[in-house]
Design an enzyme around this catalytic site. Structure first.
Site, PDB file in Angstrom:
ATOM      1  N   GLU A  41      -5.285   4.416  -3.145  1.00  0.00           N
ATOM      2  CA  GLU A  41      -6.733   4.603  -2.997  1.00  0.00           C
ATOM      3  C   GLU A  41      -7.235   5.687  -3.941  1.00  0.00           C
ATOM      4  O   GLU A  41      -6.730   6.827  -3.899  1.00  0.00           O
ATOM      5  CB  GLU A  41      -7.060   4.970  -1.541  1.00  0.00           C
ATOM      6  CG  GLU A  41      -6.737   3.843  -0.580  1.00  0.00           C
ATOM      7  CD  GLU A  41      -7.074   4.173   0.869  1.00  0.00           C
ATOM      8  OE1 GLU A  41      -7.717   5.220   1.132  1.00  0.00           O
ATOM      9  OE2 GLU A  41      -6.692   3.374   1.749  1.00  0.00           O
TER      10      GLU A  41
ATOM     11  N   GLU B 122     -13.981  -1.750  -1.366  1.00  0.00           N
ATOM     12  CA  GLU B 122     -14.115  -1.751   0.102  1.00  0.00           C
ATOM     13  C   GLU B 122     -15.478  -1.209   0.533  1.00  0.00           C
ATOM     14  O   GLU B 122     -15.856  -0.083   0.184  1.00  0.00           O
ATOM     15  CB  GLU B 122     -12.985  -0.920   0.750  1.00  0.00           C
ATOM     16  CG  GLU B 122     -13.110  -0.925   2.271  1.00  0.00           C
ATOM     17  CD  GLU B 122     -11.814  -0.704   3.030  1.00  0.00           C
ATOM     18  OE1 GLU B 122     -10.742  -0.595   2.403  1.00  0.00           O
ATOM     19  OE2 GLU B 122     -11.893  -0.646   4.270  1.00  0.00           O
TER      20      GLU B 122
ATOM     21  N   ASP C 160       0.843  -1.205   0.000  1.00  0.00           N
ATOM     22  CA  ASP C 160       0.000   0.000   0.000  1.00  0.00           C
ATOM     23  C   ASP C 160       0.873   1.248   0.000  1.00  0.00           C
ATOM     24  O   ASP C 160       1.780   1.371   0.827  1.00  0.00           O
ATOM     25  CB  ASP C 160      -0.820   0.020   1.298  1.00  0.00           C
ATOM     26  CG  ASP C 160      -2.273  -0.279   1.075  1.00  0.00           C
ATOM     27  OD1 ASP C 160      -2.719  -0.313  -0.085  1.00  0.00           O
ATOM     28  OD2 ASP C 160      -2.967  -0.497   2.086  1.00  0.00           O
TER      29      ASP C 160
HETATM   30  O1  KIV Z   1      -4.749  -1.486   4.341  1.00  0.00           O
HETATM   31  C1  KIV Z   1      -5.364  -2.536   4.104  1.00  0.00           C
HETATM   32  O2  KIV Z   1      -5.236  -3.550   4.808  1.00  0.00           O
HETATM   33  C2  KIV Z   1      -6.255  -2.549   2.950  1.00  0.00           C
HETATM   34  C3  KIV Z   1      -7.220  -3.684   2.843  1.00  0.00           C
HETATM   35  C4  KIV Z   1      -8.207  -3.616   3.926  1.00  0.00           C
HETATM   36  C5  KIV Z   1      -7.849  -3.755   1.520  1.00  0.00           C
HETATM   37  O3  KIV Z   1      -6.210  -1.678   2.151  1.00  0.00           O
END
Ligand code: KIV
Length: 253
Positions: free
Chosen positions: A109, A176, A79
């Protein structure tokens, strides 16, 4: 990445879970999970932050390196934390740092709002996973973790986001907390797989925060999660047993 589209065509469900450290990543990998996400949820379930907006790039890189050491088979996605992809140039620079840390793909995102960043990442040859619907990095502006797709305009916006991330070159997209019927509509509209979290059974795959799945963060469990284990209880039991035997000087070798 082509495998994921083929899995969707064959109707095979994609499995994804989070990991932020070596042992968890290795356990998930050895169990046969398809995708391991070093999610910025690490901020809440490991670092003790209120939400994901305090997570820094250095923290994410540190956890990505640790998880990468435990992965042999699964696809490792990282991420990109908030404010590390404010411009297309910054997005590519950040994505490259994650690749250097051992990630095979990155996620950020946003859909229509971040098309330039997503295109910059995919044009740089870095595999990309989208994330639309409820966006935890925007939780403060959105005033909570609210379900998406309740109004016709939200449905239109979600469909536009989904088409945009697909056209920009994403190999899959996380949905989500999207209304199940809307998640189904998105899943039937795009060719890349949808990976749902709190978005019903019609997505092409499912992702959860591992701490929620195994009951390792007992102070809060999202409504849509059915834990498969109670690891926090096991930890408490083991710690109490250790305290007991140490205080009474029993069973020490
Ligand atoms: O940060 C995370 O764990 C996520 C998932 C919940 C999709 O983005």
């Amino acid at each position: 990445m082509r495998d994921f589209r083929e899995m969707k065509q064959r109707g095979e469900r994609i499995t994804a879970l989070t990991a932020y450290d070596y042992p968890t990543a290795r356990l998930l990998d050895e169990s046969g999970i398809d995708v391991i996400l070093v999610g910025d949820s690490v901020g809440m379930v490991v670092l003790g932050y209120r939400d994901t907006t305090d997570v820094t790039l250095n923290e994410m890189l540190h956890h990505t390196r640790a998880a990468a050491r435990g992965v042999k088979q699964a696809l490792l996605v990282a991420d990109m934390p908030i404010h590390t992809y404010d411009t297309p140039g910054e997005a590519v620079e950040t994505a490259r740092k994650f690749v250097d840390a051992g990630a095979q793909a990155v996620k950020l995102e946003g859909g229509v709002s971040h098309v330039a960043q997503i295109e910059a990442i995919t044009h740089a040859g870095i595999p990309f996973m989208g994330h639309i619907g409820m966006l935890p990095q925007s939780v403060r502006e959105q005033g909570g973790y609210r379900i998406k797709g309740r109004t016709p305009s939200e449905v239109e916006a979600l469909l536009a986001d989904a088409r945009t991330v697909e056209d920009a070159g994403a190999f899959s997209v996380v949905l989500e907390i999207v209304l199940a019927d809307v998640a189904k509509q998105i899943t039937n509209t795009i060719r890349i797989p949808t990976i749902g979290i709190g978005s019903g059974e019609h997505c092409d795959g499912q992702i959860l925060v591992t701490h929620d799945l195994i009951g390792l963060f007992p102070w809060f469990t999202p409504k849509f999660v059915s834990p498969e284990a109670r690891v926090a209880e096991e930890i408490r039991r083991a710690v109490r047993a250790f305290i007991e035997r140490t205080r009474h000087n029993r069973g020490i070798s």
